[in-house]
Motif scaffolding. Structure first.
Motif, mmCIF file in Angstrom:
data_model
loop_
_atom_site.group_PDB
_atom_site.id
_atom_site.type_symbol
_atom_site.label_atom_id
_atom_site.label_comp_id
_atom_site.label_asym_id
_atom_site.label_seq_id
_atom_site.Cartn_x
_atom_site.Cartn_y
_atom_site.Cartn_z
ATOM 1 N N ARG A 162 0.838 -1.196 0.000
ATOM 2 C CA ARG A 162 0.000 0.000 0.000
ATOM 3 C C ARG A 162 0.873 1.247 0.000
ATOM 4 O O ARG A 162 1.957 1.252 0.590
ATOM 5 N N PRO A 163 0.436 2.329 -0.638
ATOM 6 C CA PRO A 163 1.215 3.573 -0.581
ATOM 7 C C PRO A 163 1.312 4.086 0.853
ATOM 8 O O PRO A 163 0.359 3.987 1.617
ATOM 9 N N ILE A 164 2.452 4.608 1.207
ATOM 10 C CA ILE A 164 2.594 5.220 2.522
ATOM 11 C C ILE A 164 2.906 6.718 2.408
ATOM 12 O O ILE A 164 2.793 7.443 3.387
ATOM 13 N N ALA A 165 3.272 7.165 1.188
ATOM 14 C CA ALA A 165 3.622 8.572 1.011
ATOM 15 C C ALA A 165 3.066 9.095 -0.315
ATOM 16 O O ALA A 165 3.815 9.453 -1.225
ATOM 17 N N PRO A 166 1.739 9.139 -0.459
ATOM 18 C CA PRO A 166 1.168 9.649 -1.715
ATOM 19 C C PRO A 166 1.459 11.133 -1.907
ATOM 20 O O PRO A 166 1.825 11.833 -0.962
ATOM 21 N N LEU A 220 1.559 14.626 4.117
ATOM 22 C CA LEU A 220 2.554 14.893 5.137
ATOM 23 C C LEU A 220 3.735 13.931 5.017
ATOM 24 O O LEU A 220 4.897 14.332 5.183
ATOM 25 N N ALA A 221 3.451 12.654 4.698
ATOM 26 C CA ALA A 221 4.518 11.667 4.581
ATOM 27 C C ALA A 221 5.436 11.990 3.405
ATOM 28 O O ALA A 221 6.657 11.832 3.497
ATOM 29 N N ALA A 222 4.867 12.438 2.290
ATOM 30 C CA ALA A 222 5.674 12.783 1.114
ATOM 31 C C ALA A 222 6.562 13.989 1.391
ATOM 32 O O ALA A 222 7.718 14.053 0.949
ATOM 33 N N PHE A 223 6.048 14.953 2.143
ATOM 34 C CA PHE A 223 6.850 16.134 2.473
ATOM 35 C C PHE A 223 7.941 15.781 3.487
ATOM 36 O O PHE A 223 9.071 16.272 3.386
ATOM 37 N N ALA A 224 7.600 14.922 4.439
ATOM 38 C CA ALA A 224 8.601 14.478 5.405
ATOM 39 C C ALA A 224 9.709 13.699 4.703
ATOM 40 O O ALA A 224 10.895 13.842 5.031
ATOM 41 N N ALA A 225 9.329 12.879 3.709
ATOM 42 C CA ALA A 225 10.316 12.103 2.958
ATOM 43 C C ALA A 225 11.259 13.031 2.192
ATOM 44 O O ALA A 225 12.475 12.793 2.145
ATOM 45 N N ALA A 226 10.714 14.089 1.577
ATOM 46 C CA ALA A 226 11.559 15.048 0.857
ATOM 47 C C ALA A 226 12.542 15.722 1.807
ATOM 48 O O ALA A 226 13.713 15.923 1.469
ATOM 49 N N CYS A 227 12.068 16.060 2.989
ATOM 50 C CA CYS A 227 12.950 16.689 3.978
ATOM 51 C C CYS A 227 14.078 15.745 4.378
ATOM 52 O O CYS A 227 15.244 16.154 4.478
#
Length: 371
Positions: free
Chosen positions: A110-114, A118-125
């Protein structure tokens, strides 16, 4: 004097008059051409360097910007780029887990950072990339981060952002049912699901991502990486609701301690910043558009693609379709002092093709490498 001699004199006189008239026309034509060229340059011109210095404007940080965050589902993750997005998706998921998102097993599909979550922005950081994101207003006038005017592509639900409150939005999972992460489009909800309660039961927070409040995004980013903030509008309407988005989004940004720039396809949005907060580095979004002359909308789109509305926004940077970097209007604007920003190369090949035309890049679907 003979008739023939008289006739020759008349002919010579007419020829002389014609030559004299043609000589007098040339300067007028040249003057008119120069005036038109000057008017075109005036319309295209970005903000002047003098004004930037007077307003103490800070240039945008030189990093790669992750389009809608570093994501494992959503924009750009199509079959066309499936040969290059494996490393990108793996990085997005690894960085999201490092940031504390995705509580399930490592092999959970399942996607965890679509996108725009918030998860996608945290991942970019976590990965050290800047972030590009989109702002809209909910029905209860909350500023949220989402790209489309409705939820069909990102949640399989046709309801519109402007018709939902934030409390309703947060009960609708992004990409709730793809069979495997990496999907560019969520599966459409069934008729039974659409006819069910408007507000779904709220699952555990760790199990899904939803459209976030911009204020929550700012808390997650917390100044760690720079942001490109796009004010998103439908059509060319400009009224109370559009101004409210500008005021509300800007109020959140002014209370935020971190680097950011702003942009919009709508030049009136950047004129708002020009008039109210000239110290903010602002950008005009544009893309090439063919001219058919069949509608006013097509004419407006064509003119915008030629950067003909820069006189309204007087941008500091031009955010332009990566494939149009060689266009004459963009080259002229760059020569006049605008910073060119490319959106959205989705492979190393596309990045290489547009690299000479742009100074900054908004990317997705692949992991970019500095030269």
């Amino acid at each position: 004097m003979s008739a023939k001699s008289s006739k020759r004199q008349v002919t010579t006189s007419k020829q002389g008059k014609s030559v004299a008239e043609s000589k007098s026309v040339v300067p007028r034509v040249l003057l008119a051409g120069a005036a038109l060229a000057g008017a075109a340059l005036w319309a295209l011109a970005p903000r002047s360097r003098t004004d930037r210095e007077r307003q103490n404007v800070t240039n945008m940080p030189d990093v790669f910007y992750a389009h809608r965050g570093l994501h494992d589902a959503g924009s750009g993750l199509t079959k066309q780029y499936q040969g290059t997005d494996g490393d990108y998706i793996e990085l997005a998921r690894r960085m999201a887990r490092k940031a504390g998102y995705g509580a399930g097993p490592e092999n959970d599909e399942r996607p965890i950072a679509p996108e725009n979550s918030l998860a996608a922005f945290a991942a970019a950081c976590e990965a050290g990339y800047g972030i590009e994101l989109d702002l809209q207003l909910t029905a209860d006038n909350k500023v949220v981060v989402v790209h489309d005017p409705d939820l069909l592509r990102v949640a399989g639900c046709p309801q519109r952002i402007a018709d939902l409150t934030y409390d309703e939005l947060r009960h609708i999972p992004l990409f709730p049912n793809p069979s495997v992460y990496g999907d560019a489009k969520a599966e459409a909800l069934s008729q039974a699901e659409l006819e069910a309660e408007k507000i779904m039961p709220l699952p555990q927070q760790s199990q899904y991502q939803h459209v976030p409040l911009f204020s929550d995004v700012l808390k997650v980013v917390a100044g760690r990486v720079p942001m490109i903030v796009e004010y998103k509008f439908e059509g060319n309407e400009w009224g109370a609701r559009q101004k409210l988005l500008m005021e509300s989004g800007d109020a959140l940004l002014r209370a935020y301690d971190g680097p950011y720039v702003v942009e919009s396809f709508n030049p009136l949005a950047m004129r708002w910043y020009r008039q109210n907060h000239p110290e903010v580095f602002r950008g005009q979004l544009a893309q090439p558009s063919g001219f058919t002359g069949k509608s006013i909308e097509n004419g407006v789109a064509w003119f915008a693609g030629k950067l003909g509305f820069n006189w309204i926004s007087r941008p500091d940077f031009m955010a332009y379709d990566w494939s149009g970097g060689h266009s004459l209007p963009l080259r002229l604007v760059r020569a006049l002092g605008a910073v060119p920003v490319a959106w959205t190369p989705r492979s190393a090949e596309e990045l290489q093709r547009c690299g000479r035309d742009f100074d900054y890049f908004i990317f997705e679907s692949f992991v970019p490498q500095k030269d």
